[in-house]
Enzyme design. Sequence first.
Site, PDB file in Angstrom:
ATOM      1  N   CYS A  56      -0.779  -4.827  -4.012  1.00  0.00           N
ATOM      2  CA  CYS A  56      -2.231  -4.266  -4.890  1.00  0.00           C
ATOM      3  C   CYS A  56      -1.665  -2.052  -5.266  1.00  0.00           C
ATOM      4  O   CYS A  56      -0.817  -2.521  -5.922  1.00  0.00           O
ATOM      5  CB  CYS A  56      -2.912  -3.056  -3.536  1.00  0.00           C
ATOM      6  N   CYS A  57      -2.805  -1.895  -5.859  1.00  0.00           N
ATOM      7  CA  CYS A  57      -2.841  -1.073  -6.935  1.00  0.00           C
ATOM      8  C   CYS A  57      -1.442  -1.436  -8.486  1.00  0.00           C
ATOM      9  O   CYS A  57      -2.937  -2.203  -8.824  1.00  0.00           O
ATOM     10  CB  CYS A  57      -1.724  -0.236  -6.517  1.00  0.00           C
ATOM     11  N   ILE A  58      -0.839  -0.748  -9.030  1.00  0.00           N
ATOM     12  CA  ILE A  58      -0.508  -1.457  -9.987  1.00  0.00           C
ATOM     13  C   ILE A  58       0.360  -2.871  -9.767  1.00  0.00           C
ATOM     14  O   ILE A  58       1.079  -3.013 -11.058  1.00  0.00           O
ATOM     15  CB  ILE A  58       0.743  -0.119 -11.301  1.00  0.00           C
TER      16      ILE A  58
END
Length: 282
Positions: A176-178
């Site tokens: 998730c995210c980066i």
Amino acid sequence: PPPLPPPFAMLTSRGPALCTALRRAAPGGLASFHSSARRCRAARVAVVLSGCGVYDGTEIHEASAILVHLSRGGAEVHMYAPDVPQMHVIDHSKGQPAEAESRNVLVESARIARGKITSLAKLTAADHDAVIFPGGFGAAKNLSTFAVDGKDCKVNKEVERVLKDFHKAGKPVGLCCISPVLAAKVLSGAEVTVGHEEEEGGKWPYAGTAGAIKELGAKHCVKEVTISFPCAVFSLTPFYEAHVDTKNKVVTTPAFMCETALHHIFDGIGAMVKNVLKLTGK
């Protein structure tokens, strides 16, 4: 009918309907529930951390959300981190590097894991059913050099080994995210999302990451953190998005790549975790 076994007899005061339902569900008595539970092993999920703190390690809210949803899903969780120095240390109160400090990724990650953490070198795909990588700049600074080198980044050798081993074993990987940039770099042709490809007035401040993912040879899929659908008069039902690459068993969600409310981040991560657990078949 035969007399109720003792555990059922204790429940007669709860009403005949409950007793009938229990008898139909477990003709052999409550012991059959317990034997069934013994046969169904919980999914064993590894969570890989990158430090402690959004700007130089793991995003703590994301890690916590992952752990809550894994717990709710009945998973057995084991936490890992590479035993390496952090790229640098950020003073989170100022958003600036603390020049005189140095910290270890494994030691800092132990804060989130409440001390129960193991060196990433000991993580094997054979002992787990899935692996999940929370976001935070640590994924781009400590697990890889993406924060500095972009599409020309290198991935920590243990992180690369883990991703390749789980992929080869046909076991799901959640990010998730980066952190989807890790899969984009290591797993050729993977499909991932980091949300949108345009900043849209600051709602997606890291939208440029999508372009780098394409340059890494992966496919970027535009996704929301949440979509609301009308379900009744004056009411909207939110639907939380995660992208599932069924071929590679890679599941991703934007999380804090989007400027939105924390509960939307939490539930979007829940969609990712739910799909990872589903892919384990446990």
